[in-house]
Scaffold this active site. Structure first.
Site, PDB file in Angstrom:
ATOM      1  N   ASP A 286      48.934  36.520  42.007  1.00  0.00           N
ATOM      2  CA  ASP A 286      47.810  37.629  41.729  1.00  0.00           C
ATOM      3  C   ASP A 286      46.690  37.266  41.895  1.00  0.00           C
ATOM      4  OD1 ASP A 286      47.119  35.989  39.572  1.00  0.00           O
ATOM      5  OD2 ASP A 286      46.657  37.786  38.127  1.00  0.00           O
ATOM      6  N   GLU A 287      46.342  35.992  42.660  1.00  0.00           N
ATOM      7  CA  GLU A 287      44.956  35.556  42.952  1.00  0.00           C
ATOM      8  C   GLU A 287      44.864  34.868  44.395  1.00  0.00           C
ATOM      9  OE1 GLU A 287      42.971  32.140  40.557  1.00  0.00           O
ATOM     10  OE2 GLU A 287      44.671  32.584  39.625  1.00  0.00           O
TER      11      GLU A 287
HETATM   12  P1  TTP Z   1      46.866  34.585  35.636  1.00  0.00           P
HETATM   13  O1  TTP Z   1      45.916  35.183  36.668  1.00  0.00           O
HETATM   14  O2  TTP Z   1      46.534  33.132  35.189  1.00  0.00           O
HETATM   15  O3  TTP Z   1      46.852  35.448  34.302  1.00  0.00           O
HETATM   16  P2  TTP Z   1      46.840  36.780  34.235  1.00  0.00           P
HETATM   17  O4  TTP Z   1      46.767  37.799  35.338  1.00  0.00           O
HETATM   18  O5  TTP Z   1      48.015  37.390  33.117  1.00  0.00           O
HETATM   19  O6  TTP Z   1      45.636  37.338  33.346  1.00  0.00           O
HETATM   20  P3  TTP Z   1      43.990  37.167  33.869  1.00  0.00           P
HETATM   21  O7  TTP Z   1      43.661  38.568  33.146  1.00  0.00           O
HETATM   22  O8  TTP Z   1      43.561  36.184  32.747  1.00  0.00           O
HETATM   23  O9  TTP Z   1      43.914  36.918  35.218  1.00  0.00           O
HETATM   24  O10 TTP Z   1      48.442  34.500  36.206  1.00  0.00           O
HETATM   25  C1  TTP Z   1      48.926  35.742  36.648  1.00  0.00           C
HETATM   26  C2  TTP Z   1      50.353  35.692  36.586  1.00  0.00           C
HETATM   27  O11 TTP Z   1      51.040  34.593  36.569  1.00  0.00           O
HETATM   28  C3  TTP Z   1      50.731  36.242  34.896  1.00  0.00           C
HETATM   29  O12 TTP Z   1      50.498  37.651  34.687  1.00  0.00           O
HETATM   30  C4  TTP Z   1      51.872  35.685  34.552  1.00  0.00           C
HETATM   31  C5  TTP Z   1      52.183  34.500  35.622  1.00  0.00           C
HETATM   32  N1  TTP Z   1      51.870  33.240  34.910  1.00  0.00           N
HETATM   33  C6  TTP Z   1      53.063  32.647  34.302  1.00  0.00           C
HETATM   34  O13 TTP Z   1      53.997  32.982  34.640  1.00  0.00           O
HETATM   35  N2  TTP Z   1      52.731  31.436  33.402  1.00  0.00           N
HETATM   36  C7  TTP Z   1      51.594  31.004  33.280  1.00  0.00           C
HETATM   37  O14 TTP Z   1      51.546  29.918  32.530  1.00  0.00           O
HETATM   38  C8  TTP Z   1      50.340  31.792  33.779  1.00  0.00           C
HETATM   39  C9  TTP Z   1      48.899  31.121  33.374  1.00  0.00           C
HETATM   40  C10 TTP Z   1      50.538  33.005  34.449  1.00  0.00           C
HETATM   41 MG    MG Z   2      45.236  37.280  36.805  1.00  0.00          MG
END
Ligand code: TTP
Ligand code: MG
Length: 352
Positions: free
Chosen positions: A109-110
Site C-alpha cells: 500500500d506504499e
Molecule cells: P501500513 O501502511 O504500515 O499501515 P496501514 O496502511 O494499515 O496504516 P497507515 O494509515 O498508518 O498507513 O501497512 C499497510 C498494510 O500492511 C496494513 O494495512 C496491513 C499490513 N501490515 C501487516 O500485515 N503487518 C504489519 O506489521 C504492518 C505494519 C502492516
Molecule cells: Mg498505509
C-alpha cells in the site's frame, strides 16, 4: 550538471489503514466503529492493522489480538482477505502508472513516485492521484511531496489520514530543523540513544556536527547522516526488479511422521505465503504453485502444478502428493509460487 542540481519531485504515497479500510468499505455497517484485521484471540492471533477509530484506544499494527481487545473491548476483529487486498493494490498500482513509470513499491500500500518529468505542479498532481484512487476504490490515502525520498516519506505521515504535505526545496531547511532524529531512515533505537547521549534530539541539533565528527561517532553512516539531517538524499526512485518466485518454509524441531501432522503445519505456512505475496508481489501473475519437503535424511522433493490459484486446498493436494512419494519423516515444509516472466515492455520499465 551535478546530481543535486537536478530538481526532482518525489511523492511518497501511503494508503490509510489499508486492510482495515477495505474491510470497512465492504461492510458499511462498520463505519465509525473500531475495527482490527488479523488472527482471532482464541488462536493467539496478531493484528495486521486497525482503523483510526481503534488507534484512539492505543490499538496498533502487529499487536496481539488479546492485548488489542484489552485496550479496546468493543474492537471488531475480522480475518484477513489477502486476495482482496492484492486486487485493490493492483488497481491502485494501475492508477499510479497513468502518472509515471518511475514507481518504487515499498509494500502493498506504499510507494515512491518520481513525478519530476510530469508537467503538473507536484502538490496538485499528488492531490489528483489521491482523488482518482478514491474515486476508483473509495479508499483514502496520504502523501508527502518533496525534492527527495527522505523528505517525501517523512512528510506523508504528517497529515495522515487522508491528507498530504508538500515541502518545497526552499522549505526543506526549516522542515528539518525541529524534526526528531528518529524520523531519518537508518536511525533506529541504538543510534537514537547514542545521539541522546550527545545531547541531540532534533535534526537541527545534529547539523552542528561536522562530517568528520559524525564519522568518528557513527562510522560510514556518519557520512550519510551529515546530508540526511539537512534533508539531502540522492537515492533514486528504483522500480522493483521482478523476482521469479516467492516462498516460505519452516524447519521443525521434531520431524513430522504423518500426513496429518504435516497438514496441521500447512495452514500457517499458507497464511504467511499469502501475506508475503500481498506485501511484495501484489500485482504479479502466479503461474505455478509448489510444495517442497525436506526429509530427515536431508533428501528433498518438490511437487508443483501449473494453472492453479494459490489456495489452501491446492497446496494440500501437493503436500499429499509430495509426502506420498516416500513416507519418510519430514523436517521441513516449504510452500511457494512462481510468477510469469515479465513482458519485455515491463522489464524495460523496471530499468528506467
Ligand atoms: P501500513 O501502511 O504500515 O499501515 P496501514 O496502511 O494499515 O496504516 P497507515 O494509515 O498508518 O498507513 O501497512 C499497510 C498494510 O500492511 C496494513 O494495512 C496491513 C499490513 N501490515 C501487516 O500485515 N503487518 C504489519 O506489521 C504492518 C505494519 C502492516
Ligand atoms: Mg498505509
Amino acid at each position: 550538471m551535478t546530481k543535486e542540481a537536478v530538481p526532482r519531485a518525489i511523492v511518497h504515497l501511503d494508503m490509510d489503514c489499508f486492510y482495515a479500510a477495505i474491510e470497512v468499505r465492504d461492510r458499511p455497517a462498520l463505519r465509525g466503529k473500531p475495527v482490527g484485521v488479523g488472527g482471532a484471540r482464541e488462536r493467539r492471533g496478531v493484528l495486521t492493522t486497525c482503523n483510526y477509530e481503534a488507534r484512539k484506544f492505543g490499538v496498533r499494527s502487529a499487536m496481539p489480538t488479546f492485548m488489542a481487545l484489552q485496550r479496546c473491548p468493543g474492537l471488531i476483529v475480522l480475518p484477513t482477505r489477502f486476495d482482496v487486498y492484492r486486487r485493490e493494490a493492483a488497481l491502485i498500482r494501475g492508477i499510479l502508472q497513468r502518472f509515471t513509470n518511475v514507481i518504487e513499491p515499498l509494500s502493498l500500500d506504499e510507494a515512491y513516485l518520481d513525478i519530476s518529468a510530469h508537467p503538473g505542479a507536484p502538490g496538485a498532481l499528488a492531490q489528483v492521484i489521491r482523488d482518482v484512487i478514491f474515486q476508483k476504490t473509495k479508499l483514502t490515502s496520504s502523501a508527502g511531496i518533496g525534492p527527495n525520498k527522505l523528505v517525501a516519506k517523512i512528510a506523508s505521515e504528517i497529515n495522515k489520514p487522508n491528507g498530504q504535505l508538500e515541502v518545497t526545496p526552499n522549505q526543506v531547511p526549516e522542515f528539518m530543523m525541529e524534526l526528531p532524529v528518529r524520523k531519518i531512515w537508518g536511525i533506529g533505537a541504538v543510534t537514537e540513544e547514542k545521539l541522546q547521549q550527545l545531547g541531540v534530539k532534533t535534526c537541527g541539533q545534529l547539523q552542528r556536527f561536522s562530517r568528520p565528527e559524525l564519522v568518528e561517532h557513527f562510522g560510514k553512516f556518519g557520512m550519510e547522516l551529515y546530508d540526511l539531517c539537512r534533508g539531502i538524499d540522492d537515492r533514486p526512485v528504483e522500480p522493483d526488479r521482478p523476482r521469479k518466485s516467492l516462498s516460505t518454509e519452516e524447519t521443525f524441531s521434531a520431524d513430522l511422521t504423518t500426513i496429518q501432522q504435516c497438514d496441521e503445519r500447512l495452514g500457517e505456512l499458507f497464511e504467511d505465503l499469502m501475506a508475503e505475496l500481498a506485501q511484495k508481489e501484489a500485482t504479479r501473475n502466479v503461474t505455478k504453485i509448489f510444495v517442497k519437503l525436506k526429509f530427515s535424511d536431508f533428501t528433498r522433493t518438490t511437487a508443483e502444478r501449473a494453472g492453479l490459484e494459490p489456495s489452501i486446498n491446492a497446496f494440500r493436494s501437493l503436500l499429499t502428493e509430495a509426502f506420498g512419494r516416500t513416507g519418510k519423516p519430514v523436517r521441513l515444509i516449504g510452500v511457494g509460487v512462481r510468477f510469469a516472466e515479465p513482458k519485455p515492455q515491463e522489464a524495460q520499465l523496471s530499468l528506467l
